[in-house]
Motif scaffolding. Structure first.
Motif, short mmCIF file in Angstrom:
data_model
loop_
_atom_site.label_atom_id
_atom_site.label_comp_id
_atom_site.label_asym_id
_atom_site.label_seq_id
_atom_site.Cartn_x
_atom_site.Cartn_y
_atom_site.Cartn_z
N ILE A 218 66.50 27.01 -2.10
CA ILE A 218 66.02 27.67 -0.88
C ILE A 218 64.52 27.51 -0.79
O ILE A 218 63.79 27.82 -1.74
N ILE A 219 64.06 27.03 0.35
CA ILE A 219 62.63 26.95 0.62
C ILE A 219 62.28 28.05 1.61
O ILE A 219 62.90 28.17 2.67
N ILE A 220 61.30 28.85 1.26
CA ILE A 220 60.87 29.97 2.09
C ILE A 220 59.57 29.61 2.80
O ILE A 220 58.63 29.09 2.20
N GLY A 221 59.52 29.87 4.08
CA GLY A 221 58.30 29.68 4.86
C GLY A 221 58.15 30.80 5.87
O GLY A 221 59.09 31.57 6.10
N ARG A 222 57.00 30.89 6.49
CA ARG A 222 56.83 31.93 7.50
C ARG A 222 57.71 31.68 8.71
O ARG A 222 58.00 32.60 9.48
N ASP A 223 58.16 30.43 8.88
CA ASP A 223 59.04 30.10 10.01
C ASP A 223 60.50 30.44 9.74
O ASP A 223 61.34 30.31 10.62
N GLY A 224 60.80 30.86 8.52
CA GLY A 224 62.18 31.15 8.15
C GLY A 224 62.49 30.57 6.78
O GLY A 224 61.66 30.64 5.88
N HIS A 225 63.65 29.94 6.64
CA HIS A 225 64.01 29.35 5.35
C HIS A 225 64.88 28.12 5.58
O HIS A 225 65.46 27.95 6.66
N THR A 226 64.95 27.29 4.56
CA THR A 226 65.85 26.14 4.57
C THR A 226 66.73 26.21 3.33
O THR A 226 66.24 26.37 2.21
N SER A 227 68.02 26.10 3.54
CA SER A 227 69.01 26.07 2.45
C SER A 227 69.48 24.62 2.27
O SER A 227 70.00 24.01 3.21
N PHE A 228 69.28 24.07 1.07
CA PHE A 228 69.73 22.72 0.81
C PHE A 228 71.25 22.61 0.95
O PHE A 228 71.76 21.60 1.41
N ARG A 229 71.95 23.67 0.53
CA ARG A 229 73.40 23.66 0.61
C ARG A 229 73.87 23.57 2.06
O ARG A 229 74.73 22.75 2.41
N SER A 230 73.29 24.38 2.93
CA SER A 230 73.71 24.39 4.33
C SER A 230 73.29 23.11 5.06
O SER A 230 73.92 22.73 6.04
N LYS A 231 72.24 22.45 4.55
CA LYS A 231 71.77 21.21 5.17
C LYS A 231 72.50 19.98 4.61
O LYS A 231 72.27 18.86 5.05
N GLY A 232 73.39 20.22 3.64
CA GLY A 232 74.12 19.10 3.05
C GLY A 232 73.30 18.23 2.13
O GLY A 232 73.65 17.07 1.88
N LEU A 233 72.21 18.80 1.59
CA LEU A 233 71.33 18.03 0.71
C LEU A 233 71.76 18.08 -0.75
O LEU A 233 71.25 17.32 -1.57
N ILE A 234 72.66 19.00 -1.09
CA ILE A 234 73.24 19.02 -2.43
C ILE A 234 74.74 19.27 -2.33
O ILE A 234 75.23 19.74 -1.31
#
Length: 234
Positions: A218-234
């Protein structure tokens, strides 16, 4: 009608009437309507009771870029701000500690995958407004309960180190069945970099050979977050 003798005393004093009104709003459930600088003003007043803390509160909000960024700022940096001291800094930091503990309770007591939103809320509160990069690893048991939430590294404004071998070695030492990788992007943009993707895939491959699952990165930023799992990156 005000029944609290402390508030009645303050309201009768010209110099502390404003502070008493803030206190009254907090005690009567109207605290949500306070401005950010008023919250900081009242916190500072607890540490500096004989001083008008409104100007200092406004200066801090402006200098550090908002209420959230003020609370997560480094204690030494806060202490060096004109008008601040250790007691004043502690008054601000205790709010951060208390807020994180409140948010973290379901994360620490329930299976992580069943309290995912609580986890995201906790991570965003802790990391979204940091001015430097922080990497942490959440170690989970076979029931997806949190074993350990470990800080792996802290870096400059845009870089912190994470090493595949050290992550896996620590997971083996703790008996982790699975891990979740987490880091923040101080830029505010949670989009993963090529390096983020490459390191994550290396850790996934190493963990797979030893029976350690990587549930997500999970990458956290002020704009929200990115989940590698949900993005299909892992």
């Amino acid at each position: 009608m005000v029944n609290d003798p402390e508030i009645q005393s303050d309201l009768s004093s010209h110099g502390s009437g404003h502070r008493a009104r803030l206190r009254l709003r907090i005690l009567t459930g109207q605290g949500a309507g306070l401005h950010d600088h008023e919250l900081v003003e009242y916190l500072l007043a607890l540490a500096i009771p004989r001083r008008d803390t409104k100007p200092l509160a406004k200066q801090l909000i402006e200098e550090f870029g908002g209420f959230s960024r003020l609370l997560v700022s480094d204690a030494d940096v806060l202490a060096n701000f004109p008008g601040m001291g250790k007691t004043s800094v502690a008054a601000l930091k205790i709010v951060q500690v208390a807020a994180l503990r409140l948010i973290a309770e379901p994360v620490r007591t329930q299976p992580i995958l069943g309290s995912w939103q609580a986890l995201l809320d906790y991570l965003r509160a802790d990391m979204a407004h940091l001015a430097h990069e922080r990497v942490r690893v959440l170690h989970l048991d076979s029931r997806n309960r949190l074993i350990r939430d470990e800080l792996v590294s802290e870096g400059s404004i845009d870089q912190a180190a994470i090493y595949t071998r050290e992550v896996i070695k620590r997971a083996l030492a703790l008996g982790s069945a699975a891990i979740i990788l987490v880091h923040n992007h101080p830029s505010g943009d949670s989009t993963p970099s090529r390096q983020d993707i490459a390191i994550t895939r290396d850790i996934c491959a190493a963990g797979r050979t030893l029976g350690i699952s990587v549930h997500d990165h999970i990458i956290i930023g002020r704009d929200g977050h990115t989940s590698f799992r949900s993005k299909g990156l892992i």
